[in-house]
Design an enzyme around this catalytic site. Structure first.
Site, PDB file in Angstrom:
ATOM      1  CE  LYS A  86      -3.860   2.094   2.581  1.00 67.56           C
ATOM      2  NZ  LYS A  86      -4.777   1.931   3.743  1.00 67.56           N
ATOM      3  CB  SER A 155      -7.821   3.907   2.743  1.00 69.02           C
ATOM      4  OG  SER A 155      -7.057   3.314   3.782  1.00 69.02           O
ATOM      5  CB  SER A 179      -8.572   0.761   5.508  1.00 67.75           C
ATOM      6  OG  SER A 179      -9.195   2.007   5.677  1.00 67.75           O
TER       7      SER A 179
END
Length: 452
Positions: A86, A155, A179
């Protein structure tokens, strides 16, 4: 190896299955990376899972790992496995863009703790996966691999989408509300958010240090156990990091429970937000499990959990995001959240922090009777791309620091994945994953047509 494997047959295997083949030499790292890069070339224009990708660098890592294996040197547990990272996590030599508009971000000069652990375990750091703006709520460009009109969740949008689209077998993300668990549910894969403090966060964007938790994605329970085990450890640079022995997640997850697990089917606050199909699917699952699943209620205090978690999140985010506005134009969504955070009185923030103790205590009777809590991983299938979806069924467990796992057990009437969530007691990560694997096997035996 046959022609079908070279053309992408490798990508139907789970990360744990690929790990075995890479370790034995049945598959070379360069073959797997080539297959992943071909899949990225085919799917990325539609899915848009990547913020940074350097195929040549990925191939160079693969060649070095193949040479290491041929030399007879010891291999790490993730030897040759490509992993998406990420884009809020520092990887040496790669930009950390944070999902901000108008810039590729600074190039990291050092690895985050988890990136260093990936390298030490023999993983291939494939690239940086797209994130919602500053790991908050403004959607990234990423699309759901099952339907490009839908959100992949957030996210950790790119991490979930990349695994679901077969671009990489494994990926890592972060969770401050929902997330990891939510995008895994929307994308139809396994997601695991471990106990708070199990995986250190050094070198990762700090949004809310009381809540921020590392998490992992894969296609199976064995996948997330393998990856989380490699990332777990103690780091004095992270005040939340736990000094404890290795959790032994893969071994425990692969073992049979000593007695048949008991699940607590709960309707958490926000249950009315769950789609009818999700409610029916969970109720049918509870009925299928019979006496191995008890319908229990959460204490009334949990009704305030979402507001308490948000209060902590926004108050801490104001402090840690103070420099972001000078680096990029922020979305109205993030700007308004920061403004709300500035208005939170210190007394209210401190009271919210103290509430975690009462919430954890309220769960003790449930975990005394049951191995894990069963509830939705998300309200239903992925909504459209205007939002990253609702984290109502995730935030309370993040707030309490409990381990949680998404299992892609259900499919909606329009063919989209829906996830069930299992939640365990603090520190009960290995046992939770063992229970999750038991549940998947139980369903495979009783209803093979609906098993993941």
């Amino acid at each position: 190896m046959g022609h079908a494997d070279r053309d992408g047959g490798l990508l139907v295997l789970t990360g744990a299955e690929l790990a075995e083949r890479l370790a034995s030499g049945a598959v070379r790292a360069v073959e797997l990376v080539e297959a992943c890069l071909a899949q990225i070339a085919a799917r990325e224009p539609e899915v848009q899972a990547w913020a940074f990708l350097d195929g040549d660098h990925a191939m160079a890592q693969a060649r070095a790992l193949d040479a290491r294996r041929q030399s007879g040197a010891a291999l790490g547990p993730l030897h040759g496995l490509p992993v998406g990272v990420k884009d809020v996590i520092d990887v040496r030599g790669m930009p950390t863009g944070l999902g901000l508009a108008g810039g590729a971000g600074r190039v990291a000069q050092a690895d985050a703790f988890v990136a260093a652990r990936l390298r030490a375990a023999g993983a291939i750091l494939m690239g940086k996966t797209a994130t919602a703006e500053a790991a908050f709520l403004e959607p990234a460009a990423t699309r759901n691999p099952h339907d490009p009109a839908r959100t992949p969740g957030g996210s950790s949008s790119g991490s979930a989408a990349a695994v679901a689209a077969g671009m990489v077998p494994l990926a890592i993300g972060t969770q401050t509300g929902g997330s990891v668990i939510r995008p895994a549910a929307f994308c139809g894969i396994a997601g695991f958010k471990p106990s708070f403090g199990l995986i250190p966060r050094s070198g990762v964007l700090t949004q809310s240090p009381s809540l921020d938790t590392m998490g992992v994605f894969g296609r199976s329970v064995a996948d997330v156990a393998l990856l989380a085990e490699a990332l777990a450890g103690h780091d004095p640079a992270d005040p939340a990091s736990l000094l404890q022995p290795a959790p032994r997640l893969p071994e425990t997850a692969a073992s049979d429970p000593p007695v048949t697990p008991t699940l607590a089917f709960v309707r958490p606050p926000g249950w009315e937000a769950a789609h009818e199909e999700m409610r029916l699917a969970l109720q049918e699952l509870a009925e299928l499990l019979g006496r191995d699943c008890l319908a229990l209620e959460l204490p009334a205090v949990f009704g305030a959990a979402a507001d308490l978690r948000r209060r902590i999140n926004l108050a801490e985010m104001v402090h840690h995001y103070a420099g972001l506005a000078g680096r990029a134009a922020l979305s109205p969504l993030l700007s308004e959240a920061l403004a709300e955070g500035r208005r939170i009185p210190a007394a209210d923030y401190l009271a919210a922090l103290e509430a975690r103790t009462a919430l954890r205590a309220g769960l003790e009777p449930i975990f005394h009777r049951c191995d894990a809590i069963l509830c939705p991983a998300a309200p239903g299938p992925a909504p459209d791309r205007a939002t990253t979806g609702d984290a109502i069924f995730n935030g309370l467990w993040t707030f309490c620091g409990l381990p949680a796992v998404t299992l892609p057990l259900f499919v909606s009437s329009d063919g989209l994945p829906m996830g069930a969530q299992l939640v365990g007691p603090p520190g009960g990560d290995a046992r939770l994953l063992r229970t999750a694997r038991w549940l998947v096997q139980r369903l495979a035996q009783t209803a093979p047509e609906t098993a993941p």
